[in-house]
Structure formats: C-alpha cells, structure tokens
Design a protein around this motif. Sequence first.
Motif, PDB file in Angstrom:
ATOM      1  N   MET A   1      40.437  39.954  42.419  1.00 49.65           N
ATOM      2  CA  MET A   1      40.373  41.408  42.616  1.00 49.65           C
ATOM      3  C   MET A   1      39.317  42.014  41.706  1.00 49.65           C
ATOM      4  O   MET A   1      39.154  41.614  40.542  1.00 49.65           O
ATOM      5  N   VAL A   2      38.613  42.996  42.253  1.00 55.75           N
ATOM      6  CA  VAL A   2      37.635  43.789  41.497  1.00 55.75           C
ATOM      7  C   VAL A   2      38.038  45.254  41.630  1.00 55.75           C
ATOM      8  O   VAL A   2      38.147  45.778  42.743  1.00 55.75           O
TER       9      VAL A   2
ATOM     10  N   SER B   1      39.742  52.458  42.949  1.00 49.56           N
ATOM     11  CA  SER B   1      39.797  51.563  44.102  1.00 49.56           C
ATOM     12  C   SER B   1      39.728  50.124  43.628  1.00 49.56           C
ATOM     13  O   SER B   1      39.086  49.830  42.606  1.00 49.56           O
ATOM     14  N   CYS B   2      40.388  49.233  44.374  1.00 50.17           N
ATOM     15  CA  CYS B   2      40.377  47.787  44.113  1.00 50.17           C
ATOM     16  C   CYS B   2      40.077  47.063  45.418  1.00 50.17           C
ATOM     17  O   CYS B   2      40.608  47.427  46.475  1.00 50.17           O
ATOM     18  N   ARG B   3      39.225  46.056  45.331  1.00 51.79           N
ATOM     19  CA  ARG B   3      38.881  45.265  46.509  1.00 51.79           C
ATOM     20  C   ARG B   3      38.957  43.779  46.150  1.00 51.79           C
ATOM     21  O   ARG B   3      38.655  43.381  45.027  1.00 51.79           O
ATOM     22  N   SER B   4      39.338  42.981  47.142  1.00 52.41           N
ATOM     23  CA  SER B   4      39.396  41.531  46.966  1.00 52.41           C
ATOM     24  C   SER B   4      38.065  40.907  47.333  1.00 52.41           C
ATOM     25  O   SER B   4      37.307  41.444  48.159  1.00 52.41           O
TER      26      SER B   4
ATOM     27  N   ILE C   1      37.266  42.955  36.516  1.00 49.26           N
ATOM     28  CA  ILE C   1      37.487  41.795  37.391  1.00 49.26           C
ATOM     29  C   ILE C   1      38.816  41.152  36.976  1.00 49.26           C
ATOM     30  O   ILE C   1      38.947  40.629  35.856  1.00 49.26           O
ATOM     31  N   GLN C   2      39.766  41.182  37.854  1.00 50.43           N
ATOM     32  CA  GLN C   2      41.119  40.716  37.527  1.00 50.43           C
ATOM     33  C   GLN C   2      41.232  39.203  37.760  1.00 50.43           C
ATOM     34  O   GLN C   2      41.906  38.745  38.688  1.00 50.43           O
ATOM     35  N   SER C   3      40.551  38.470  36.921  1.00 46.89           N
ATOM     36  CA  SER C   3      40.630  37.010  36.949  1.00 46.89           C
ATOM     37  C   SER C   3      40.149  36.477  35.608  1.00 46.89           C
ATOM     38  O   SER C   3      39.081  36.880  35.115  1.00 46.89           O
ATOM     39  N   GLN C   4      40.930  35.580  35.019  1.00 44.85           N
ATOM     40  CA  GLN C   4      40.556  35.007  33.731  1.00 44.85           C
ATOM     41  C   GLN C   4      39.714  33.735  33.858  1.00 44.85           C
ATOM     42  O   GLN C   4      39.097  33.315  32.883  1.00 44.85           O
ATOM     43  N   LYS C   5      39.690  33.150  35.036  1.00 44.28           N
ATOM     44  CA  LYS C   5      38.988  31.894  35.219  1.00 44.28           C
ATOM     45  C   LYS C   5      37.622  32.057  35.887  1.00 44.28           C
ATOM     46  O   LYS C   5      36.957  31.062  36.166  1.00 44.28           O
TER      47      LYS C   5
END
Length: 373
Positions: free
Chosen positions: A147-148, A163-166, A222-226
């Motif tokens: 997700m961003v 707003s959030c988009r994949s 950016i909702q990702s740690q990897k």
Amino acid sequence: MNFLLRFIIFCCDPLGLGRRFFVRPAVNLTLNVYDRLRSKADEKVDTLRELVLRLGLIAFAVVLIIWLAVFIYAAFYYVYMPPISHTRPVHMQFKTCLETSTPCTFPHAHVSLTKKQQLLMVGQAYKVIVNIDMPESPQNLELGMFMVCAEMRDYDSMLRGHSCRSAMMRYRSPLVRLFSTWALSPLYVLGWKEEFQKVPVEIFSRYLEERQHPITDVYVEIQSQKIQFYTVTLHIEADFSGLRYIMFNWPVLSAIVAISTNLFFILVVFLLSWYHWSDATWLRNMQIRYARFTNQLQSQASRVIVDSTSSLRDEDESSYHDSSMDKFDISDVGESSSTDDLLLLDKSTNRAHQEKTSDVQSLRQRKVKDQAS
C-alpha cells in the motif's frame, strides 16, 4: 565693359527688333519649359513620397495588427493554461531494527510543494502520482502487493485530502526474464541500462485545489517494511479537459485558429474606426444638433422666466389699484380729509401706474428680442 557690350548690341540691333521678337520669346519659352519640367518633377517627387509614406503606414499597421493578435493569444495562453506538471523528489525515512538490520517502520517522507505562492490552479483537476523505482531483486519479486498512502495538507497543517492505493511490480515469468537478460546483457554490462521497474501509483485521479486552502505539503508513506527501491518521486500532472485539452494536445491548430480570429476582429474594429474618423461629417452634424438643442432649451427657459415675471407684475399692479380705490372710496364716504390730500394721492397712484406699465413694456420688448434671436 558694360558700356561696350551695350554699344555692340545697339550697333547690331539699333531698333531692338531682334531682342523684342526673337530673344525675349526664346528666353520666355525656355523659362516656361523649365518651370513645367520642374513642377512635374516636384509633383512626381511629392507623389513618390506620398506613395512611400502610405506604403510605410500600411506596412506598420499590418505588422502592428499581427503582433497584437499574437500578443493577445500569448497572454491568454499564459493566463488560462496552468503548468503541465510538477515533480518533487521524495526522500524516504524509516527506523532500522538493530537485530535484523531491516526497517522496523514504514518508509515515509514529507514533501514541501510551496511556501510563498499558490502552486496549483483553482478549478483545474490534477493527478497525483507516486513513482517508485524498484530493482528486480528476489526480495521485491517475493514482496507481492503493498500500500502507498498520501496526505494533502495546507499551510495550517489541516488535512485536505487522504488516499491509499495498492501497487506491485509487473509480473514476468522466469523464461522471459532469462531471455531479456541475455538480450540486454551488453547494455547491462556497459551500464547503459539497469534491471529495475518503474512502478507508478496514482494516489489522486482528480484532485481539485481550493482557493482558501491551497496545498503546501504532501506526506507519503509506503506501508511495507520489506520493500526495496532506488528513488521515489512525486509527480503532479494536470488533467486537462475541454478547451485546455485542445490547446495542449493540438497547440499549432489552436494557435492558428485563435490568431486568425483575433486578426479578424481587430481588422473589423480598425476598419470601422478608420471609416468613422476619416469622414467627420457625422461629428459635425452631432455638434450642430447639440447647439440647436441647447439654444431651444435656453429660449424655452427665458420664455418661462419672462412669463412668470410678467404675471407677478400684473398681480402686484392689480392689488395696488384695488387698495388705492378702497382708500379713495373711504375718504369720499365720510372721513375728514382735505381736497389737497386727495389730489396728492391721485398723483402718486398715477405715477406708480406709469412706472409699472413702463416696466411691463420693457420686459415684453426683451421677450420679443429673445424670441427673434
């Protein structure tokens, strides 16, 4: 010398017949021919100068009209068309875990758009896109979807849009990656090309700016740690529609049509003004009509004033006669008054009546003179 010359001429022509019938006519003829030729040459020079002046004025007017039409279109394009796009770098920040040396928080960043003036145009729709350059590493290929998110805030840090988009990387099979790697290996070796994908994430499809609350800051996460990435950029692009869409996608055609329209209307105004100001008879007629109208107003005003003054004079005269007659009757009826006093009263009334009549006659004569003038 002069006496000798006169003596020789007298000896040759004692009666002056040659000078009278031959020399003087020849001299006069040559002078007339010279004057005619000189006047024609002067006329030709004057006509040539007038022609050159007219051609110069016409050329100046044509160039001025063309430049005016182009300037009007350029000014309209500058005011009406907003900037096409705005690009800002996004510097991501995160906290690193001490045990694993990997991010312990989501990558996030604060992007400052503007501080002094409004960046986006009010009423124009914009696309807000976050571009992520991701290498084709095994970790990114195993990442999958992420997700961003983005937040739009104004100068007072008030939230105006969220707003959030994949997103995810484009899938390519191992066989396709193998062939593309073998085919592009010379470019990879020389450093002209890199193995990464540009992942665009459209956060806002049609964002509208508010006049009272202009956007100054954008917060991206950016909702990702990897996730692994090279660079991240924020791209704000204007989504044109209607006339702006035509002017942006077909600039040459729109410029030709607009400049031609401006030329047409400017020429119409120029020709009408030239026609009106070259023939000034209409202006003279307007001046004559205005003078007649003012004269009529003045004459009517003078008539009204004279009539009012004459009516007031007549009323005063009649009232004075009535009062004098009443006094005379009272004195005749029975009050004690002498005959001398009555005679003096009669004389004074006659004098007053004569003065009043003379004033009325003078006013009437003035009125007749004003009407005649």
